[in-house]
Scaffold this active site. Structure first.
Site, mmCIF file in Angstrom:
data_model
loop_
_atom_site.group_PDB
_atom_site.id
_atom_site.type_symbol
_atom_site.label_atom_id
_atom_site.label_comp_id
_atom_site.label_asym_id
_atom_site.label_seq_id
_atom_site.Cartn_x
_atom_site.Cartn_y
_atom_site.Cartn_z
ATOM 1 N N LYS A 75 0.846 -1.207 0.000
ATOM 2 C CA LYS A 75 0.000 0.000 0.000
ATOM 3 C C LYS A 75 0.875 1.247 0.000
ATOM 4 O O LYS A 75 1.901 1.299 0.706
ATOM 5 C CB LYS A 75 -0.910 -0.034 1.233
ATOM 6 C CG LYS A 75 -1.888 1.118 1.320
ATOM 7 C CD LYS A 75 -2.791 0.990 2.554
ATOM 8 C CE LYS A 75 -3.775 2.130 2.664
ATOM 9 N NZ LYS A 75 -4.623 2.027 3.866
ATOM 10 N N SER A 150 -9.640 2.141 3.046
ATOM 11 C CA SER A 150 -8.791 2.838 2.125
ATOM 12 C C SER A 150 -7.852 1.938 1.322
ATOM 13 O O SER A 150 -7.389 2.346 0.256
ATOM 14 C CB SER A 150 -7.935 3.864 2.892
ATOM 15 O OG SER A 150 -7.095 3.229 3.820
ATOM 16 N N SER A 174 -9.819 -0.207 7.210
ATOM 17 C CA SER A 174 -9.261 -0.118 5.860
ATOM 18 C C SER A 174 -8.653 -1.395 5.316
ATOM 19 O O SER A 174 -8.339 -1.457 4.129
ATOM 20 C CB SER A 174 -8.195 0.970 5.801
ATOM 21 O OG SER A 174 -8.802 2.197 5.591
HETATM 22 N N1 GLN Z 1 -12.954 4.378 6.431
HETATM 23 C C1 GLN Z 1 -12.276 4.762 7.617
HETATM 24 C C2 GLN Z 1 -11.825 6.201 7.522
HETATM 25 O O1 GLN Z 1 -12.106 6.792 6.537
HETATM 26 C C3 GLN Z 1 -11.124 3.845 7.879
HETATM 27 C C4 GLN Z 1 -9.876 4.250 7.196
HETATM 28 C C5 GLN Z 1 -8.704 3.393 7.597
HETATM 29 O O2 GLN Z 1 -8.847 2.391 8.280
HETATM 30 N N2 GLN Z 1 -7.521 3.862 7.214
HETATM 31 O O3 GLN Z 1 -11.222 6.731 8.386
#
Ligand code: GLN
Length: 477
Positions: A75, A150, A174
């Site tokens: 990532k 994400s 994410s």
């Molecule tokens: N969807 C969540 C956010 O927008 C989780 C993001 C993540 O785990 N990096 O913060």
């Protein structure tokens, strides 16, 4: 379930294929499969082939590195020496890392070869991969659908067979939500189990690095190397690392599995409830004992999460000021102008929204009402889990309130996107591990995931139960 990495490694150790040949094969797969998916945002074929040759040289010396043959996606928020680390943001365009993150270095030392860097939401903020300066990654099951976020590129890449395993990061879901949307396995380890050194910070008291895989054998092999103490991360835990692969026995006799009534609310989408129930039935048929439990503070989870993570993000992202590194506005008139224009130009809309929210909840006059109160809610949510784990060994929940959604469907309503993180944020608030595995499909054939949560450092038990939840016929796309 298939374990493409373990299968490739068996061929490699038999001498039927070289690591260089595997790397060539996966670079070809990326070249032909990636344009439609936008899962990878950067590849460096020469570096990949060099790394593969170094593994072949180790094999020729008689070494058997535990991850030899692993074709890995990384990532774009995880540092990799000599490669761009852009966090899918204009802010870090052209930035190259001098270091490997500890997690990545461990995998490379164990024989992994990085085949490319994967797409994500900007600075890991989002649930759809739509907040990426590279454009959105697509769900391999249906390109009009999001792969989740994400870490959407990592999930899509594994689901489409463009790499064996990919690293993601999970601050509020994410890893787990994209795994559910793409029909693969994803693990958010216990906070402290895997070093965060070299992970670009979003919300430091929530962030974890973890793997995506098409099968739990592959996932366990990678976790074995990722897990462990790192003196360079002062939140890294010095605890023993069990044999994760050895936990995949299929035996769950007597395991008490909690089903929190707040997560199985009657309003839960039946397309999700059905496959999740079937996975729970598989656990029960194998001897596990379902127990209804309550996690009463669940409904405050989203609010607490978005107060605390935006607060931490506003502080973590203060470093991108145009002076030290990152995007710098041209011809500033003074220091204030440099800061304002560099940040205005470098950050996307969602990142700016969170910096503003976080600054607000930390500001004097609002700190007690928002930040301090959210910290107290965090303690209550931890307490819910502590109490539950006195009664049950693990907890099973849906991973997401619905299947993968269409790109653009939440574009005008960020709150509706935030609310979809309801089942995943509590594990990060409590610091406990969460594993998502495929549970089945909706009638239209979209993947549905089940989430297993356990007490701190219970990843082996999650893997044990996860292999039983996995539908016997499900193989990723
Ligand atoms: N969807 C969540 C956010 O927008 C989780 C993001 C993540 O785990 N990096 O913060």
């Amino acid at each position: 379930m298939t374990n493409p990495f373990l299968e490739a490694q068996a061929s490699l150790f038999e001498g039927a294929v070289s690591c260089r040949q595997l790397a060539e094969e996966y670079l070809d797969r990326i070249e032909s499969g990636n344009p439609a998916l936008n899962a990878f945002v950067h590849t460096d074929p020469a570096a990949t082939l060099d790394a593969a040759e170094r593994v072949d040289a180790r094999l020729a010396e008689g070494e058997r590195p535990p991850l030899a043959g692993l074709m890995l996606g990384v990532k774009d928020v995880i540092c990799q020496a000599g490669q761009p680390v852009q966090c899918a943001s204009r802010m870090l365009e052209g930035f190259e890392s001098l270091i490997d993150s500890t997690a990545l270095a461990a995998l490379i030392n164990a024989g992994a070869v990085v085949v490319g860097r994967t797409n994500c939401d900007e600075f890991a903020m989002g649930s759809s991969n739509e907040n990426s300066v590279f454009g959105r990654a697509r769900n391999p099951v249906d390109h009009d659908l999001v792969p989740g976020g994400s870490s959407g590129g990592s999930a899509a890449a594994v689901a489409a067979g463009l790499c064996h395993v990919a690293l993601g990061s999970d601050t509020g879901g994410s890893i787990r939500q994209p795994a559910a949307f793409c029909g693969v396995a994803g693990l958010k380890p216990t906070y402290g189990r895997v070093s965060r050194f070299g992970l670009v910070a979003y919300a430091s008291s929530f962030d974890s690095i973890g793997p995506f895989a098409a099968g739990l054998g592959d996932l366990a092999a990678v976790l074995q190397v990722l897990a462990g103490h790192d003196p360079q991360d002062n939140t890294s835990a010095d605890v023993p690392v069990p044999d994760f692969g050895g936990a995949l026995t299929g035996s769950v006799e007597g395991l008490r599995v909690g089903l929190p009534k707040e997560y199985f609310d009657p309003s839960l989408d039946p397309e999700i409830a059905g496959p999740v129930q079937e996975s729970v039935d598989r656990l029960q048929e194998a001897g596990a004992v379902p127990v209804e439990i309550s996690l009463p503070h669940t409904r405050y989870g989203i609010a607490a999460y978005y107060v605390l993570t935006t607060a931490e993000a506003s502080s973590n992202l203060a470093r991108y000021d145009g002076a030290r590194y990152g995007h710098r506005a041209e011809n500033p008139t003074d220091l204030q102008d440099l800061y304002v224009r560099s940040r205005t130009e470098g950050f996307g809309t969602e990142v700016k929204r969170r910096i503003m929210l976080g600054t607000y909840v930390l500001s004097s006059g609002y700190y007690d009402a928002y930040y301090a109160k959210a910290q107290r809610v965090r303690t209550l949510i931890r307490g819910d889990f502590d109490a539950a784990f006195k009664e049950v060994d693990l907890i099973a929940t849906p991973a997401t309130p619905g299947p993968a959604f269409r790109a653009g469907s939440h574009a005008d309503d960020p709150l509706s996107m935030y609310l979809s993180d309801i089942y995943t944020v509590t594990a990060n608030l409590a610091g406990i591990p969460g594993l998502v595995v495929p549970a089945g499909e909706t009638p239209k054939g979209l993947p549905v995931g089940i989430q297993l949560l356990g007490p701190a450092f219970s990843e082996a038990e999650l893997l044990r139960a996860g292999s039983v939840c996995w539908p016997p016929t499900h193989v990723s796309a």
